[in-house]
Write an enzyme that holds these catalytic residues in place. Structure first.
Site, mmCIF file in Angstrom:
data_model
loop_
_atom_site.group_PDB
_atom_site.id
_atom_site.type_symbol
_atom_site.label_atom_id
_atom_site.label_comp_id
_atom_site.label_asym_id
_atom_site.label_seq_id
_atom_site.Cartn_x
_atom_site.Cartn_y
_atom_site.Cartn_z
ATOM 1 N N CYS A 42 59.735 -43.195 -1.152
ATOM 2 C CA CYS A 42 60.380 -44.452 -0.760
ATOM 3 C C CYS A 42 59.454 -45.631 -1.065
ATOM 4 O O CYS A 42 58.232 -45.502 -1.030
ATOM 5 C CB CYS A 42 60.722 -44.432 0.730
ATOM 6 S SG CYS A 42 61.628 -45.898 1.277
ATOM 7 N N ASP A 44 58.930 -48.027 0.792
ATOM 8 C CA ASP A 44 58.354 -48.495 2.064
ATOM 9 C C ASP A 44 56.837 -48.619 1.968
ATOM 10 O O ASP A 44 56.150 -47.676 1.570
ATOM 11 C CB ASP A 44 58.747 -47.503 3.177
ATOM 12 C CG ASP A 44 58.462 -48.050 4.559
ATOM 13 O OD1 ASP A 44 57.297 -48.412 4.832
ATOM 14 O OD2 ASP A 44 59.402 -48.117 5.370
ATOM 15 N N ARG A 46 54.614 -48.482 4.021
ATOM 16 C CA ARG A 46 53.819 -47.636 4.919
ATOM 17 C C ARG A 46 53.655 -46.210 4.404
ATOM 18 O O ARG A 46 53.074 -45.367 5.079
ATOM 19 C CB ARG A 46 54.464 -47.612 6.314
ATOM 20 C CG ARG A 46 54.550 -48.982 6.956
ATOM 21 C CD ARG A 46 55.500 -48.973 8.127
ATOM 22 N NE ARG A 46 56.884 -48.716 7.715
ATOM 23 C CZ ARG A 46 57.910 -48.609 8.555
ATOM 24 N NH1 ARG A 46 57.704 -48.724 9.847
ATOM 25 N NH2 ARG A 46 59.128 -48.382 8.098
ATOM 26 N N HIS A 98 60.851 -40.312 4.550
ATOM 27 C CA HIS A 98 60.046 -40.571 5.744
ATOM 28 C C HIS A 98 60.944 -40.935 6.916
ATOM 29 O O HIS A 98 61.976 -41.598 6.748
ATOM 30 C CB HIS A 98 59.021 -41.687 5.484
ATOM 31 C CG HIS A 98 59.631 -43.029 5.266
ATOM 32 N ND1 HIS A 98 59.691 -43.996 6.241
ATOM 33 C CD2 HIS A 98 60.253 -43.571 4.177
ATOM 34 C CE1 HIS A 98 60.299 -45.074 5.752
ATOM 35 N NE2 HIS A 98 60.655 -44.841 4.506
ATOM 36 N N CYS A 101 63.165 -44.459 8.056
ATOM 37 C CA CYS A 101 63.471 -45.090 6.769
ATOM 38 C C CYS A 101 64.599 -46.122 6.930
ATOM 39 O O CYS A 101 65.696 -45.782 7.402
ATOM 40 C CB CYS A 101 63.874 -44.022 5.745
ATOM 41 S SG CYS A 101 64.196 -44.706 4.100
HETATM 42 ZN ZN LIG Z 1 62.207 -45.670 3.405
#
Ligand SMILES: [Zn+2]
Length: 210
Positions: A42, A44, A46, A98, A101
């Site tokens: 992803c 993302d 993090r 994750h 998400c």
């Molecule tokens: Zn995500």
């Protein structure tokens, strides 16, 4: 002064630290990359692939998009997979979702977010495919979102297996293993989803190409 001044400064420090620890690191990497892994994760911020696997630059080839999707009309993702498999000859592809998400959460809501609705729609398809199980969860609960995250990862691993790139690699008897994992933002641990596809025997008949 550049608004990116702090980035340039920390970059210089990073480069200096590495050169101190391993003086030939950049020289070696500039000559070639030979990663064993392709990571499809992803976007993302993090979930940084190299860092969370405890690997160095040069050890993992990375493709990231919202909610780690493998879509058979996405030439960006397909091009990365082709280069990784046919040129770099990675032996393992890891699809990593994750918990927490935002893409998966968006798929569970009915809110329209604009263009991205068309991308998120692919996760809604995963929900629909598993609706008998998914309707048992409390609407809007963390458990519902976590489970769809896991099912989405499994689904993307199968999408990957169905691509011509992966099927052709297996036909050539090239070693290529496909894995599904989910990362927890709460403790930084990767959870194996128990999927490992290594040949076309696990592909549904209709997707097999002769
Ligand atoms: Zn995500």
């Amino acid at each position: 002064m550049s608004k990116l001044q702090s980035i340039f400064e920390s970059n210089k420090n990073w480069s200096a630290d590495i050169k101190k620890e391993d003086p030939t690191f950049f020289e070696r990497l500039s000559n070639q990359q030979a990663p064993k892994y392709l990571w499809i994760g992803c976007s993302d911020s993090r979930v940084p692939a190299t860092q969370l696997c405890g690997l160095d630059a040069g050890e993992i080839f990375v493709h990231r998009n919202i909610a780690n999707l493998v879509i058979n009309t996405d030439f960006n993702c397909l091009s990365v997979i082709q280069y990784a498999v046919e040129v770099l000859k990675v032996t393992d592809i890891i699809v990593c979702g994750h918990y927490g998400c935002g893409g998966v959460a968006a798929a569970l809501s009915n809110q329209s977010l604009g263009l991205i609705d068309n991308w998120i729609r692919n996760i809604k398809d995963v929900y629909h495919l598993h609706r008998e199980e998914m309707v048992k969860y409390v609407k809007g609960s963390e458990e519902e979102c976590n489970r769809l995250t896991e099912l989405n990862v499994s689904n993307q691993v199968y999408n990957l297996a169905n691509t011509t790139i992966v099927q052709n690699a297996w036909k050539r008897s090239q070693e290529l293993n496909l894995h599904g994992v989910v990362y927890s933002l709460k403790d930084g641990i990767l959870k194996d989803q128990g999927i490992c596809l290594s040949s076309d025997k696990d592909i549904e008949e209709v997707f097999k190409l002769s």
